[in-house]
Design a protein around this motif. Structure first.
Motif, PDB file in Angstrom:
ATOM      1  N   GLN A   1       0.823  -1.208   0.000  1.00  0.00           N
ATOM      2  CA  GLN A   1       0.000   0.000   0.000  1.00  0.00           C
ATOM      3  C   GLN A   1       0.863   1.266   0.000  1.00  0.00           C
ATOM      4  OE1 GLN A   1      -0.510  -2.723   1.961  1.00  0.00           O
ATOM      5  NE2 GLN A   1      -2.233  -3.449   0.746  1.00  0.00           N
ATOM      6  N   LEU A   2       1.975   1.245   0.734  1.00  0.00           N
ATOM      7  CA  LEU A   2       2.880   2.395   0.715  1.00  0.00           C
ATOM      8  C   LEU A   2       3.508   2.573  -0.659  1.00  0.00           C
ATOM      9  CD1 LEU A   2       4.595   1.940   4.194  1.00  0.00           C
ATOM     10  CD2 LEU A   2       3.208   3.899   3.504  1.00  0.00           C
ATOM     11  N   ASP A   3       3.911   1.464  -1.276  1.00  0.00           N
ATOM     12  CA  ASP A   3       4.444   1.547  -2.634  1.00  0.00           C
ATOM     13  C   ASP A   3       3.442   2.256  -3.549  1.00  0.00           C
ATOM     14  OD1 ASP A   3       6.737   0.191  -1.927  1.00  0.00           O
ATOM     15  OD2 ASP A   3       6.106  -1.735  -2.769  1.00  0.00           O
ATOM     16  N   TYR A   4       2.186   1.861  -3.418  1.00  0.00           N
ATOM     17  CA  TYR A   4       1.163   2.392  -4.324  1.00  0.00           C
ATOM     18  C   TYR A   4       0.908   3.879  -4.081  1.00  0.00           C
ATOM     19  CZ  TYR A   4      -3.059   2.787  -7.078  1.00  0.00           C
ATOM     20  OH  TYR A   4      -3.977   3.180  -8.015  1.00  0.00           O
ATOM     21  N   ASP A   5       0.635   4.239  -2.842  1.00  0.00           N
ATOM     22  CA  ASP A   5       0.252   5.623  -2.572  1.00  0.00           C
ATOM     23  C   ASP A   5       1.384   6.606  -2.840  1.00  0.00           C
ATOM     24  OD1 ASP A   5      -2.348   5.055  -2.022  1.00  0.00           O
ATOM     25  OD2 ASP A   5      -2.182   5.212   0.154  1.00  0.00           O
TER      26      ASP A   5
ATOM     27  N   ASP B   1      -1.143  24.471 -22.438  1.00  0.00           N
ATOM     28  CA  ASP B   1      -2.565  24.138 -22.390  1.00  0.00           C
ATOM     29  C   ASP B   1      -3.233  25.002 -21.317  1.00  0.00           C
ATOM     30  OD1 ASP B   1      -5.087  22.987 -22.129  1.00  0.00           O
ATOM     31  OD2 ASP B   1      -4.343  20.951 -22.414  1.00  0.00           O
ATOM     32  N   GLY B   2      -4.079  25.889 -21.731  1.00  0.00           N
ATOM     33  CA  GLY B   2      -4.701  26.815 -20.791  1.00  0.00           C
ATOM     34  C   GLY B   2      -6.018  26.349 -20.225  1.00  0.00           C
ATOM     35  N   ARG B   3      -6.408  25.102 -20.503  1.00  0.00           N
ATOM     36  CA  ARG B   3      -7.692  24.623 -19.986  1.00  0.00           C
ATOM     37  C   ARG B   3      -7.665  24.506 -18.467  1.00  0.00           C
ATOM     38  NH1 ARG B   3      -8.537  19.001 -22.711  1.00  0.00           N
ATOM     39  NH2 ARG B   3      -6.264  18.971 -22.435  1.00  0.00           N
ATOM     40  N   PRO B   4      -8.803  24.690 -17.800  1.00  0.00           N
ATOM     41  CA  PRO B   4      -8.865  24.391 -16.368  1.00  0.00           C
ATOM     42  C   PRO B   4      -8.642  22.900 -16.147  1.00  0.00           C
ATOM     43  CG  PRO B   4     -11.073  24.785 -17.221  1.00  0.00           C
ATOM     44  CD  PRO B   4     -10.110  25.146 -18.329  1.00  0.00           C
ATOM     45  N   LEU B   5      -8.232  22.557 -14.949  1.00  0.00           N
ATOM     46  CA  LEU B   5      -7.835  21.183 -14.627  1.00  0.00           C
ATOM     47  C   LEU B   5      -8.836  20.531 -13.686  1.00  0.00           C
ATOM     48  CD1 LEU B   5      -5.664  18.871 -14.546  1.00  0.00           C
ATOM     49  CD2 LEU B   5      -4.674  20.067 -12.573  1.00  0.00           C
ATOM     50  N   PHE B   6      -9.259  19.318 -14.030  1.00  0.00           N
ATOM     51  CA  PHE B   6      -9.924  18.435 -13.065  1.00  0.00           C
ATOM     52  C   PHE B   6      -8.995  17.265 -12.821  1.00  0.00           C
ATOM     53  CE2 PHE B   6     -12.774  14.604 -12.506  1.00  0.00           C
ATOM     54  CZ  PHE B   6     -12.980  14.805 -11.152  1.00  0.00           C
ATOM     55  N   MET B   7      -8.513  17.145 -11.604  1.00  0.00           N
ATOM     56  CA  MET B   7      -7.633  16.041 -11.239  1.00  0.00           C
ATOM     57  C   MET B   7      -8.223  15.280 -10.059  1.00  0.00           C
ATOM     58  SD  MET B   7      -3.639  15.982  -9.948  1.00  0.00           S
ATOM     59  CE  MET B   7      -2.877  16.087 -11.570  1.00  0.00           C
ATOM     60  N   MET B   8      -8.340  13.979 -10.221  1.00  0.00           N
ATOM     61  CA  MET B   8      -8.749  13.103  -9.128  1.00  0.00           C
ATOM     62  C   MET B   8      -7.508  12.375  -8.630  1.00  0.00           C
ATOM     63  SD  MET B   8     -11.630  10.093  -9.113  1.00  0.00           S
ATOM     64  CE  MET B   8     -11.828   8.982  -7.706  1.00  0.00           C
ATOM     65  N   VAL B   9      -7.227  12.527  -7.344  1.00  0.00           N
ATOM     66  CA  VAL B   9      -6.087  11.870  -6.707  1.00  0.00           C
ATOM     67  C   VAL B   9      -6.653  10.947  -5.638  1.00  0.00           C
ATOM     68  CG1 VAL B   9      -3.916  12.189  -5.473  1.00  0.00           C
ATOM     69  CG2 VAL B   9      -4.671  13.907  -7.137  1.00  0.00           C
ATOM     70  N   SER B  10      -6.399   9.651  -5.778  1.00  0.00           N
ATOM     71  CA  SER B  10      -7.107   8.663  -4.957  1.00  0.00           C
ATOM     72  C   SER B  10      -6.118   7.701  -4.315  1.00  0.00           C
ATOM     73  CB  SER B  10      -8.110   7.903  -5.833  1.00  0.00           C
ATOM     74  OG  SER B  10      -8.848   6.982  -5.071  1.00  0.00           O
TER      75      SER B  10
END
Length: 503
Positions: free
Chosen positions: A157-161, A180-189
């Motif tokens: 799990q530590l390796d992954y995160d 790239d000037g687009r707004p950003l949607f980022m999902m960090v899970s």
């Protein structure tokens, strides 16, 4: 310009284990800071207390049975519009780093870039079998995670995160350095603080073992309802004795993993600040489900009791919303319409949704007070429904007695009021509402039919050559770092942040 949106999701974190919801031991300075400047929802629920169904429902804005999100091996159909699809249509750059537990051949679901693979399989190998509930799945949780809880320098799990956070931070710099000037949607899970309950010593050592709290409600304090009895079977909770010392060690490592998650959030916030995006970002923090963590003698999730079903939800956007607390019941399906509205879009009415926008709550102008859930995974033998409205939580399944709890007077759900004549009218109202919304017999038939199809497909796929659906991140080494066909000065200048002209 539309704001950037950062959705930071962790795994198996119940609201009650965080200081912003009253826990006195856990340390989360970064979450605390965001909460002090943001909107905190006190009664946010998952729509299924299991990883994949919860995440699919959240991304689709639809309850599990509507989109076939039955369990952790359910296919997430590619024609189901997600938050990422909607925001991409609104001009957003959509990026995913980390766990989603997508099952099936579509591993993007509207994200144009996925930075990591998943920590869990994308195939049908973990399909339950409702027709044989006596058979415990060999691949499912057991009490080894509680028995062996403790400290380690390195885990899967530590390796992954750490890969997830590193990839997300690097991508934020790449976005800043791009044209790239687009707004950003980022999902960090992240996968923490999900079991196994193991964490690095610098986080475990934050919590002296003798200060770790024991369950408020023990197994002997409350009757064992039929669904909880099935959960005890499916996770082998009676196969080994669990001592108070084991409980304390498991909880200590779980709290340590929350501190670890908070540190990773801090790294992400630091990068947002360094790239100049923090002041224009809507940051959301939530989980997919909680963890009973020994309450009522239960562990993990799969239950509608509060530690399993009530989740943190924090929205930080001081440039849009002032700090406040929201007491009304909401749920993860509400995120899709909320983010579309924040992004300046409107929803196509032809796509059926179950969520409602949280913007009225965010601006302090009312909003709904209802959360609906449908559990269709391991430990169930028929749909297990939950309705939360006002002080009430109603839980019902065809084979089981109803459950009704007043969460104001009984926050630990020790008194089931469903058979109390004084509350017969409330129970009847919820029963009528449930049957008006759902057809339990039809849903059960659909679940069992899906399970049979998936087990057949999985058995066939394991014959001959195996073709994996797991996401394979691809990098082009020929254009990475310094290469002879690239101009060295341009490489160094383009990869520098801040740019030379900005520093």
């Amino acid at each position: 310009m539309s704001p950037d949106i950062i959705l930071f999701q962790v795994d198996q974190l119940a609201a009650q284990w965080l200081p912003i919801y009253g826990h006195s031991l856990v340390r989360t300075p970064n979450i605390d800071r965001l909460a002090g400047e943001g909107v905190v929802f006190s009664a946010n629920y998952c729509n299924s207390p299991l990883c994949s169904p919860s995440r699919f429902s959240m991304l689709a804005g639809a309850l599990p049975q509507r989109i076939g999100a039955y369990d952790n091996a359910s296919d997430f159909p590619a024609d189901t519009p997600t938050i990422a699809h909607h925001l991409r249509l609104l001009g957003y750059r959509t990026v995913l780093s980390g766990k989603t537990h997508f099952c099936g051949p579509d591993q993007l679901h509207g994200f144009e870039k996925r930075l990591t693979t998943d920590i869990y399989p994308s195939d049908y190998g973990w399909t339950p079998d409702w027709e044989h509930p006596e058979k415990r799945p060999s691949w499912y949780h057991n009490m080894v995670n509680v028995r062996d809880a403790g400290t380690a320098f390195r885990t899967n799990q530590l390796d992954y995160d750490e890969e997830v956070i590193h990839a997300a931070r690097r991508e934020l710099f790449d976005v800043a350095r791009s044209e790239d000037g687009r707004p950003l949607f980022m999902m960090v899970s992240l996968t923490h603080p999900h079991d196994p309950y193991v964490q690095r010593p610098e986080y475990v050592d934050l919590y002296p073992l003798d200060e770790i709290d024991l369950p408020v409600t023990r197994a002997d304090d409350v009757p064992l309802d039929p669904h909880s009895a099935r959960l005890r079977h499916v996770s082998a909770m009676d196969e080994m004795p669990i001592t108070d010392e084991m409980i304390r060690r498991a909880r200590r490592s779980y709290y340590a993993s929350i501190a670890y998650v908070d540190h990773q959030l801090g790294l992400l916030l630091q990068t947002l600040e360094e790239t100049g995006r923090l002041e224009r970002s809507v940051i959301l923090l939530t989980s997919d489900h909680g963890d009973m963590l020994g309450e009522r003698g239960l562990w993990y999730k799969m239950s509608w009791f509060e530690p399993s079903a009530r989740l943190p939800l924090l929205v930080h956007a001081p440039f849009l919303f002032g700090p406040r607390r929201v007491a009304q019941a909401v749920s993860l399906v509400d995120l899709l319409p909320t983010l579309v509205e924040i992004a300046g879009g409107t929803l196509d009415g032809s796509v059926p949704l179950d969520g409602r926008s949280l913007v009225p709550h965010l601006v302090g102008r009312g909003g709904h007070d209802e959360a609906i859930g449908v559990y269709l995974g391991e430990g169930a033998v028929a749909p297990l429904f939950m309705i939360r409205q006002g002080p009430w939580k109603f839980v019902a399944s065809l084979p089981d007695p109803d459950q009704l709890y007043d969460l104001v007077s009984d926050p630990h759900e020790r008194r089931n009021l469903a058979d109390d004549p004084a509350h017969a009218g409330t129970v009847a109202r919820f029963q009528d509402e449930l049957l008006a919304r759902f057809d339990p017999h039809r849903i059960r038939e659909q679940v069992i039919a899906s399970q049979k199809r998936r087990r057949l497909v999985d058995a066939a796929m394991r014959k001959g050559a195996w073709t994996a659906w797991d996401h394979q991140p691809v990098t082009d080494a020929s254009s990475a770092y310094v290469r002879s066909h690239l101009v060295l000065d341009d490489i160094d200048a383009n990869k520098r942040w801040p740019r030379i002209s900005d520093s």
